[in-house]
Design a protein around this motif. Structure first.
Motif, PDB file in Angstrom:
ATOM      1  N   ALA A 130       4.335-122.455  51.950  1.00 30.83           N
ATOM      2  CA  ALA A 130       5.627-122.542  52.857  1.00 30.83           C
ATOM      3  C   ALA A 130       6.567-121.964  51.786  1.00 30.83           C
ATOM      4  O   ALA A 130       7.662-122.084  52.101  1.00 30.83           O
ATOM      5  CB  ALA A 130       5.910-124.094  52.746  1.00 30.83           C
ATOM      6  N   LYS A 131       6.439-120.951  51.036  1.00 31.69           N
ATOM      7  CA  LYS A 131       7.161-120.257  50.286  1.00 31.69           C
ATOM      8  C   LYS A 131       7.085-118.662  50.519  1.00 31.69           C
ATOM      9  O   LYS A 131       6.263-118.173  51.133  1.00 31.69           O
ATOM     10  CB  LYS A 131       7.105-120.329  48.551  1.00 31.69           C
ATOM     11  CG  LYS A 131       7.131-121.954  48.202  1.00 31.69           C
ATOM     12  CD  LYS A 131       8.533-122.480  48.152  1.00 31.69           C
ATOM     13  CE  LYS A 131       8.274-123.692  47.582  1.00 31.69           C
ATOM     14  NZ  LYS A 131       9.867-124.490  47.521  1.00 31.69           N
ATOM     15  N   THR A 132       8.228-117.838  50.082  1.00 32.39           N
ATOM     16  CA  THR A 132       8.308-116.703  50.292  1.00 32.39           C
ATOM     17  C   THR A 132       8.483-115.764  48.951  1.00 32.39           C
ATOM     18  O   THR A 132       9.176-116.213  48.112  1.00 32.39           O
ATOM     19  CB  THR A 132       9.740-116.150  51.080  1.00 32.39           C
ATOM     20  OG1 THR A 132       9.653-116.938  52.526  1.00 32.39           O
ATOM     21  CG2 THR A 132       9.544-114.686  51.398  1.00 32.39           C
ATOM     22  N   ALA A 133       7.488-114.822  48.736  1.00 30.54           N
ATOM     23  CA  ALA A 133       7.221-114.012  47.760  1.00 30.54           C
ATOM     24  C   ALA A 133       7.919-112.879  47.815  1.00 30.54           C
ATOM     25  O   ALA A 133       7.496-112.180  48.915  1.00 30.54           O
ATOM     26  CB  ALA A 133       6.125-113.951  47.141  1.00 30.54           C
ATOM     27  N   THR A 134       9.048-112.442  47.048  1.00 28.80           N
ATOM     28  CA  THR A 134       9.680-111.171  47.038  1.00 28.80           C
ATOM     29  C   THR A 134       9.470-110.205  46.369  1.00 28.80           C
ATOM     30  O   THR A 134       9.076-110.527  45.077  1.00 28.80           O
ATOM     31  CB  THR A 134      11.079-111.404  47.262  1.00 28.80           C
ATOM     32  OG1 THR A 134      11.439-112.330  48.215  1.00 28.80           O
ATOM     33  CG2 THR A 134      11.971-110.019  47.675  1.00 28.80           C
ATOM     34  N   VAL A 135       9.098-108.898  46.720  1.00 29.02           N
ATOM     35  CA  VAL A 135       8.616-107.872  45.710  1.00 29.02           C
ATOM     36  C   VAL A 135       9.528-106.567  45.913  1.00 29.02           C
ATOM     37  O   VAL A 135       9.877-106.166  47.074  1.00 29.02           O
ATOM     38  CB  VAL A 135       7.071-107.327  46.166  1.00 29.02           C
ATOM     39  CG1 VAL A 135       6.596-106.570  44.965  1.00 29.02           C
ATOM     40  CG2 VAL A 135       6.321-108.626  45.853  1.00 29.02           C
ATOM     41  N   GLU A 136      10.125-106.155  44.688  1.00 27.59           N
ATOM     42  CA  GLU A 136      10.592-104.899  44.713  1.00 27.59           C
ATOM     43  C   GLU A 136       9.739-103.844  44.402  1.00 27.59           C
ATOM     44  O   GLU A 136       9.055-103.679  43.226  1.00 27.59           O
ATOM     45  CB  GLU A 136      11.809-104.805  43.898  1.00 27.59           C
ATOM     46  CG  GLU A 136      13.056-105.540  44.152  1.00 27.59           C
ATOM     47  CD  GLU A 136      13.820-105.119  45.389  1.00 27.59           C
ATOM     48  OE1 GLU A 136      13.618-103.830  45.928  1.00 27.59           O
ATOM     49  OE2 GLU A 136      14.193-105.863  46.413  1.00 27.59           O
ATOM     50  N   VAL A 137       9.462-102.789  45.173  1.00 30.23           N
ATOM     51  CA  VAL A 137       8.354-101.789  44.862  1.00 30.23           C
ATOM     52  C   VAL A 137       8.958-100.447  44.653  1.00 30.23           C
ATOM     53  O   VAL A 137       9.844 -99.926  45.581  1.00 30.23           O
ATOM     54  CB  VAL A 137       7.566-101.561  46.070  1.00 30.23           C
ATOM     55  CG1 VAL A 137       6.112-100.583  45.928  1.00 30.23           C
ATOM     56  CG2 VAL A 137       6.983-102.913  46.366  1.00 30.23           C
TER      57      VAL A 137
END
Length: 785
Positions: A130-137
């Motif tokens: 139920a979490k959102t993992a955010t990635v900067e690519v």
């Protein structure tokens, strides 16, 4: 309240409490068995410019833990367990470079991004419930800063040379213009090949899988006192005025020069430079090679006629290893020596045909000389095919030639290279053969490795040996889609029913999923012309309904639509198996897919395959495709027509075999058949064939299901033979075949010809028999080799 009343009310209350407890237990079970999921979002930018990049492919890959293997010197990957519910996912960025992946099973992953000219490293990401993992690519360039994209290196002397260039646009201060510098030198190929160093340098120019030559070396520009130096014919600067969204420019530069000769090219852009070469010639060279033998054929590119008196020179290590003159038929035979020098393969061979100032060069390839070296190398891998992210384990066995036998080379240095399908070097390692004359190694592929044929290049004792590895992408779906036919076989006019079913791998139906389907129709010529037994066994069914040989071509589209899977995960699609060949737009199509007039019954194939492809999308927007096929026949059996050969003679009888067999491949006896021969004459004005019908002949099939009929063609031409039989239900079944009729002198047959075809008077011959061969071609005055 009385005791009796209390008892009457306590029972419903207890029942309600029991139901509530059971419901809670069921919900608890469902919560404990449901796969926990989260989401992954991210933003993709170009490292140099910090600008977002749209339409970038995003790959989410389960992270594979590694542990130390006590028996190995490297880390060993721990295989993912069968109950691991993580999966490979793929998406792409929007116009602002953003992406999101929903319903991702929890666990450790890596995220990577790939575009046409950029790619990123694999970044770790942890997906929690139920979490959102955010990635900067951040993307870095994966394409060279400058390259000559030369796909055509040979031009006719009447063509103007064109040079395609691709590169990264440099940012210039104070609004200065970005430019490229082009220099072109003209020389003769034979001049270059006279100098061994120059020949070696020319061989390296344009090879993307080797270290490129940034500048034309002195050995090419100043080959020697007795060899004419190249002439500078182009030296100019060109502005760069455009770039694509990834910062690369693409230019096709007309050089404004033409004629015969070898053109050496150097392109400069900022601090980068690359080299290439082009060849102008009107000469074509064909080479057939065997051990110690070489046959060459020289012809004129414009006329196709053979060239007599051309000087054929085979260069090896910068020297002429063999030479000869082409005869009146353009053919020359050369004896190519076998090298015993271990350095023999350091330079690739070149074969050149010279006539005046015009020269043709054979594509450079040293594989022919691998057998002529001092070693024999056999390399193999632990698997026949790999997926991106797999570890390739290889082993090679080396033997040194010793007269007529072999010896085991121990401690011999070996250099190994692995190259991807684009020629990019992935790894280079130095090894040595062990006491058994072998060596081994491994390579772990990137999860974003491209599919295709990879090359393992082995260099031992200065000799080069190559072998191939196949890599194919695969992403495991979360549910399967099957398409099945209600009946194994239909007859024309029937209503075909096919069921699309979606099922999750844990067994539940994919209820409520959206389905887009397409129905295609293709001719099953294998059934009519004996491409198999025609039986309905599993092997023959697979062969006839398979589409591997067509490269995914299913035929004419006859129907498209959308349905929804029911609660059982199934949906039924129904459509008629029409006799006509109408396409989805209602127009009729021939077997060559060209729109035409109404198809005659005798021209409709006896058997056709209807293929239904279905694309199923579930509520989580995951898409999986499936396909199935149904065979449709024109009657109870198959009729085929087979002439004795492909070539007949005017006024001479030819035997024609008409065969009838049921759909299990068994002969059908006692069937009356009618064979109607006709000449197919091409009407150039109306662009169609017109039939000149001859007298029909009849017969009855015997115990083997065949009837042998005799046809005597009265003249030369394209003879069509149409056979007709009628099954017990009164359905007419047609088959057809063709016989080319020609005298030994040949001549025009009033038909359309293919580029080149060969036809014989028999299908097979006994030793000592003479074969009549008819050569047909759409061109006149050409030389046949």
């Amino acid at each position: 309240m009385s005791a009796d009343t209390l008892r009457r009310t306590s029972f419903p209350l207890a029942a309600s409490l029991a139901a509530l407890i059971l419901t809670g237990l069921l919900l608890a079970f469902l919560f404990t068995t449901e796969t926990p999921t989260g989401r992954v979002t991210g933003h993709v930018t170009i490292r140099e410019t910090k600008a977002p990049l749209a339409d970038t492919d995003i790959y989410l890959t389960p992270a594979v833990e590694k542990e130390k293997d006590p028996d190995m010197t490297t880390d060993a990957a721990v295989p993912v367990l069968m109950d691991d519910r993580r999966t490979h996912r793929r998406t792409h960025t929007d116009a602002e470079g953003r992406f999101s992946l929903l319903h991702v099973p929890t666990g450790k992953y890596t995220v990577s991004a790939v575009s046409r000219a950029h790619r990123s490293e694999a970044l770790p990401v942890l997906v929690a419930e139920a979490k959102t993992a955010t990635v900067e690519v951040s993307l870095k360039r994966s394409e060279p800063d400058l390259t000559v994209a030369t796909h055509q290196q040979v031009f006719a002397t009447s063509e103007s040379l064109v040079l395609p260039i691709r590169g990264y646009v440099d940012a210039r201060p104070n609004g200065a213009k970005d430019t490229i510098q082009v220099r072109v030198y003209q020389t003769r190929l034979s001049n270059v090949l006279r100098n061994g160093d120059a020949a070696d340098a020319l061989d390296r120019i344009g090879h993307t899988w080797e270290e490129p030559l940034p500048h034309l070396p002195a050995s090419l520009l100043r080959p020697g006192a007795d060899i004419p130096a190249p002439t500078l014919v182009v030296d100019r600067s060109l502005p760069i005025t455009e770039a694509d969204r990834e910062g690369f420019f693409h230019k096709r530069i007309p050089l404004g020069i033409k004629g015969a000769g070898l053109f050496l090219i150097e392109v400069g852009h900022g601090k980068k430079s690359v080299t290439s070469w082009l060849l102008g010639t009107d000469t074509a060279l064909v080479v057939k090679r065997a051990r110690e033998q070489m046959i060459t054929y020289t012809a004129d590119l414009k006329t196709g006629k053979p060239v007599a008196g051309a000087s054929i020179r085979h260069y090896w290590q910068g020297r002429v290893a063999a030479s000869a003159l082409s005869d009146a038929n353009g053919i020359a035979a050369l004896t190519v020596p076998i090298a015993t020098d271990p350095d023999a393969n350091r330079r690739r061979p070149l074969t050149v045909s010279v006539r005046g100032n015009d020269e043709a060069v054979l594509s450079r390839n040293n594989s022919f000389y691998e057998e002529s070296g001092a070693y024999v190398v056999h390399a193999y891998t632990d698997r026949t095919i790999y997926r991106p992210g797999d570890t390739i384990s290889y082993k090679a066995i080396v033997r040194r030639k010793d007269g007529t036998g072999y010896t085991v080379p121990r401690g011999v240095p070996v250099e190994i290279e692995v190259r991807d399908p684009t020629g990019e070097r992935l790894v280079r390692e130095a090894k040595a053969t062990n006491s058994h004359g072998s060596f081994d190694g491994s390579l772990t592929l990137s999860p974003e490795s491209p599919s295709g044929s990879y090359s393992v290049v082995t260099n031992v004792g200065g000799e080069t040996y190559t072998s191939d590895i196949t890599v194919a992408s695969y992403r495991k779906p979360e549910f399967s889609v099957t398409v099945t036919s209600a009946k194994k076989r239909y007859v024309r006019g029937d209503q075909v029913e096919m069921t699309v079913e979606g099922k999750f791998y844990f067994g539940a139906p994919v209820a409520g999923a959206k389905v887009h389907y397409s129905v295609y129709r293709d001719s099953d010529w294998a059934a009519e012309y004996g491409g198999g037994t025609g039986s309905d066994s599993e092997d023959d069914e697979e062969a006839s309904l398979g589409r591997e040989s067509y490269g995914g071509y299913y035929g004419t589209t006859v129907l498209e639509g959308d349905v929804t899977l029911g609660d059982d995960g199934k949906a039924t699609v129904s459509f008629p198996a029409d006799v006509t060949a109408k396409g989805i737009d209602g127009s009729e199509e021939n077997d060559d897919n060209s729109k035409s007039k109404t198809t005659a019954p005798e021209d409709v194939p006896q058997a056709q395959i209807y293929t239904l492809t279905a694309s199923v999308t579930d509520n989580a927007q995951r898409e999986v495709s499936g396909e199935g096929a149904a065979r449709v026949s024109s009657g109870d059996y198959i009729v085929s027509v087979s002439p004795e050969g492909y070539l007949g003679t005017p006024n001479k009888a030819s035997s024609i075999v008409v065969r009838t067999r049921d759909h299990n491949g068994k002969p059908v006896t006692g069937v009356p058949v009618t064979l109607t021969p006709s000449y197919s004459n091409w009407d150039e004005k109306n662009k169609e064939y017109k039939n000149e019908v001859l007298t029909p002949v009849t017969g009855t099939t015997g115990e083997d299901g065949t009837a042998i009929l005799s046809v005597t063609p009265p003249r030369a031409g394209d003879l069509r033979m149409s056979a007709k039989a009628t099954d017990k239900s009164g359905r007419d079944i047609f088959a057809r075949s063709y016989l080319w009729v020609s005298s030994d002198s040949g001549g025009d047959m009033n038909t359309q010809y293919s580029d080149l075809s060969l036809l014989t008077d028999k299908r097979r011959y006994l030793p000592g028999e003479t074969a009549r061969v008819l050569v047909n071609t759409s061109r006149t005055g050409q030389t046949v080799l």
